[in-house]
Motif scaffolding. Structure first.
Motif, PDB file in Angstrom:
ATOM      1  N   VAL A  78      -9.646 -12.392  23.953  1.00  0.00           N
ATOM      2  CA  VAL A  78     -11.014 -12.212  24.424  1.00  0.00           C
ATOM      3  C   VAL A  78     -11.652 -11.071  23.659  1.00  0.00           C
ATOM      4  O   VAL A  78     -11.065  -9.991  23.585  1.00  0.00           O
ATOM      5  CB  VAL A  78     -11.065 -11.799  25.908  1.00  0.00           C
ATOM      6  CG1 VAL A  78     -12.390 -12.202  26.520  1.00  0.00           C
ATOM      7  CG2 VAL A  78      -9.907 -12.341  26.668  1.00  0.00           C
ATOM      8  N   HIS A 120      -8.999 -22.175  21.765  1.00  0.00           N
ATOM      9  CA  HIS A 120      -7.711 -22.104  22.450  1.00  0.00           C
ATOM     10  C   HIS A 120      -7.353 -23.505  22.896  1.00  0.00           C
ATOM     11  O   HIS A 120      -8.153 -24.153  23.557  1.00  0.00           O
ATOM     12  CB  HIS A 120      -7.791 -21.205  23.697  1.00  0.00           C
ATOM     13  CG  HIS A 120      -7.931 -19.756  23.408  1.00  0.00           C
ATOM     14  ND1 HIS A 120      -9.154 -19.166  23.169  1.00  0.00           N
ATOM     15  CD2 HIS A 120      -7.010 -18.771  23.317  1.00  0.00           C
ATOM     16  CE1 HIS A 120      -8.966 -17.864  22.960  1.00  0.00           C
ATOM     17  NE2 HIS A 120      -7.687 -17.598  23.037  1.00  0.00           N
ATOM     18  N   ARG A 163       0.370 -16.121  26.587  1.00  0.00           N
ATOM     19  CA  ARG A 163       0.066 -17.172  27.577  1.00  0.00           C
ATOM     20  C   ARG A 163       1.358 -17.604  28.262  1.00  0.00           C
ATOM     21  O   ARG A 163       1.772 -18.758  28.183  1.00  0.00           O
ATOM     22  CB  ARG A 163      -0.605 -18.352  26.878  1.00  0.00           C
ATOM     23  CG  ARG A 163      -1.992 -18.039  26.386  1.00  0.00           C
ATOM     24  CD  ARG A 163      -2.643 -19.217  25.694  1.00  0.00           C
ATOM     25  NE  ARG A 163      -2.873 -20.355  26.583  1.00  0.00           N
ATOM     26  CZ  ARG A 163      -3.518 -21.461  26.219  1.00  0.00           C
ATOM     27  NH1 ARG A 163      -3.983 -21.561  24.992  1.00  0.00           N
ATOM     28  NH2 ARG A 163      -3.669 -22.450  27.061  1.00  0.00           N
ATOM     29  N   THR A 197     -17.127 -19.826  19.258  1.00  0.00           N
ATOM     30  CA  THR A 197     -16.149 -19.381  20.236  1.00  0.00           C
ATOM     31  C   THR A 197     -14.747 -19.519  19.663  1.00  0.00           C
ATOM     32  O   THR A 197     -14.496 -20.351  18.804  1.00  0.00           O
ATOM     33  CB  THR A 197     -16.256 -20.227  21.511  1.00  0.00           C
ATOM     34  OG1 THR A 197     -15.766 -21.540  21.213  1.00  0.00           O
ATOM     35  CG2 THR A 197     -17.682 -20.317  21.984  1.00  0.00           C
ATOM     36  N   PHE A 220      -3.650 -15.549  23.941  1.00  0.00           N
ATOM     37  CA  PHE A 220      -5.011 -15.725  24.406  1.00  0.00           C
ATOM     38  C   PHE A 220      -5.795 -14.489  23.993  1.00  0.00           C
ATOM     39  O   PHE A 220      -5.311 -13.364  24.121  1.00  0.00           O
ATOM     40  CB  PHE A 220      -5.000 -15.879  25.936  1.00  0.00           C
ATOM     41  CG  PHE A 220      -6.358 -15.946  26.533  1.00  0.00           C
ATOM     42  CD1 PHE A 220      -7.196 -17.020  26.262  1.00  0.00           C
ATOM     43  CD2 PHE A 220      -6.799 -14.941  27.367  1.00  0.00           C
ATOM     44  CE1 PHE A 220      -8.463 -17.086  26.813  1.00  0.00           C
ATOM     45  CE2 PHE A 220      -8.063 -15.004  27.929  1.00  0.00           C
ATOM     46  CZ  PHE A 220      -8.895 -16.072  27.654  1.00  0.00           C
TER      47      PHE A 220
END
Lengths: 121, 121
Positions: A69, A5, A80, A2, A67
DNA sequence: TAGCTGGTACGATGAGCATCGTAGCATATT
DNA sequence: AATATGCTACGATGCTCATCGTACCAGCTA
């Protein structure tokens, strides 16, 4: 695997300052600030190769500035803002408010004492 | 030979951010901000040798963060608060307002979406 | 004059980093 | 299945920088 963060409380001032001290990354942040929606990394026109861009995005992400994804073959990136404002109030605003790199500099003589000294000493 | 100080208009954001991104220099700035009067370099207790301190003071001075005047065998240093506020409004305040390095971190869970993601993904 | 003090100059060193090219790996799309 | 797309991984390279030690210099002080 992953994407790392940092949590809001884990965002460190010196890491953020270091992340923002590179002109390329500063430009990325400025471009992200101009959009309010998540942006695919590739849609920002940068002056570096893809691998260098990946490096810069990682630095920004691990400092807590952006951030990311995964979304299909792409990766959506956002600033952010709320987290930075919570952890380091006013910092992002001050950085974004500063005149961009290409702006024409003010031409008047400085009034303050130190600048005067710079010319006088 | 005179000490170089950038004029107020010449202060560059990335140079200031880079100067402040080093923990030692950040500490120097914090200590200078605590005093309102010019301070001899040696009076700040730093964790580095003299030559390293000289290096850090020069980086801060050439970025426009501090102002230095020779005075006898010593050199008086002040923070260029007014100039920084004029050129980069809010930046210095935001940096100084950030919790110092040793401070206890906030312990609540973050409410914002990105931080939640950091734990969830 | 001689010594002390605060700071600089210079070189060295080791670490970090910005950059690139190439190769690879997922996820669409045809 | 085959291809295209968007990004990452993995060196490699050259530069910058934080740190130090030593030598040095300019003012004070005795």
């Amino acid at each position: 695997m992953t994407l790392y963060h940092p949590a809001t409380e884990e965002i460190e001032l010196s890491a953020v300052l270091h992340a923002l001290s590179d002109p390329q990354r500063l430009q990325i942040v400025r471009l992200l600030a101009a959009h309010d929606v998540p942006v695919p990394c590739g849609s920002l026109s940068l002056d570096v190769t893809k691998s260098t861009a990946t490096h810069h995005f990682r630095v920004l992400r691990e400092a807590g500035v952006v951030f990311q994804v995964p979304s299909g073959t792409s990766k959506l990136t956002t600033l952010r803002r709320a987290d930075l404002d919570a952890r380091l109030p006013g910092l992002l605003d001050a950085v974004l408010a500063a005149s961009p790199v290409g702006a024409a500099p003010a031409f008047g003589r400085s009034v303050s004492e130190p600048a005067t000294y710079a010319a006088a000493i």
